[in-house]
Motif scaffolding. Structure first.
Motif: not given
Ligand code: GLP
Length: 241
Positions: A49-55, A87-92, A94-97
């Motif tokens: 949610k924080m990521y989506e709100n650019k926080e 649950n997490f990585f695909k929603h934010i 973060v670089k896969k590598e």
């Protein structure tokens, strides 16, 4: 050790997410250590949610996960690789590598473990390690009678852990009997630890971790010696304190 109490699971999750966000604000290219299980799920949802709100911005963050079941492939929905991506990585962002999880299907286990340690060191070590706790006091998959000096290694799972984790599998005999886990030494070398605990089933382990003797029978008790550890504990998990 700092103890932060929360009235319920939602509050515990929000407080934990705030702590992780502060770390990223302070050091945008920080190295996080993350955990799986039911406990941190709400924290991941808050961070999304924080990521989506650019926080919060994960574009420079590196993530190392604590552990992975031995023999489960990445595609297996019970693998921790699947859990983290789903649950997490695909929603934010973060670089896969920049995401690392031990490879549960590695044929050369010792080499896989050594490489994992090397990769952590090459990234400058873990700034903040998030932990859950097993009802038997385990952290990562470091089971009772732990060797406090171990780094990433193959561990045999405790009967209690197999029983507890069977809820995620179709039957108990489908639960892997071993796993690759960061060792206690790896965890203790993190610059900050943040342990989350929720529910009455963790109350005994939390009591022993915080108030008990430091001993291999309660792997999490070693956290008493960490110079920068924070426990975020929901009130039912704190009821014996
Ligand atoms: C699992 C994981 C741990 C986790 C613990 C508690 O076996 N290896 O990292 O902290 O059990 O899980 P839960 O949060 O689902 O209670």
């Amino acid at each position: 050790m700092r103890i932060i109490l929360a009235d319920n699971y939602e509050e515990m999750s929000r407080k934990a997410a705030d702590i992780v966000r502060s770390q990223i604000v302070l050091k945008p290219d920080c190295v996080l250590g993350l955990a799986t299980g039911d406990t941190p799920m709400g924290m991941y949802q808050e961070l999304i949610k924080m990521y989506e709100n650019k926080e919060v911005d994960f574009s420079e963050v590196t993530i190392f996960n604590l552990d992975e079941y031995y023999s489960l492939s990445r595609e297996n929905p019970q693998s921790y690789y699947y859990y983290m991506h789903h649950n997490f990585f695909k929603h934010i962002n973060v670089k896969k590598e920049n995401t690392y999880i031990p490879n549960g299907t590695a044929t050369e286990i010792d080499e896989e473990c050594r490489n994992y340690e090397e990769q952590i060191k090459n990234k400058g070590g873990i700034d903040m390690q998030v932990l859950g706790i097993g009802a038997n006091g385990h952290i990562g998959f470091n089971e009772p009678d732990v060797n406090f000096e171990a780094e990433t290694h193959l561990v045999k799972l405790d009967e209690m852990t197999i029983e507890a984790n069977s809820r995620f599998f179709s039957s108990k005999d489908k639960v892997p009997t071993s796993a690759i886990s960061m060792g206690i030494k790896t965890i203790m070398q993190s610059r900050m630890l943040v342990l989350l605990a929720n529910g009455e089933s963790k109350a005994d382990a939390i009591y022993k971790t915080i108030k008990g003797k430091i001993c291999p029978e309660v792997p999490a008790s070693i956290i008493q010696l960490h110079p920068n550890a924070t426990m975020v504990i929901e009130k039912n998990a704190a009821k014996l304190l």
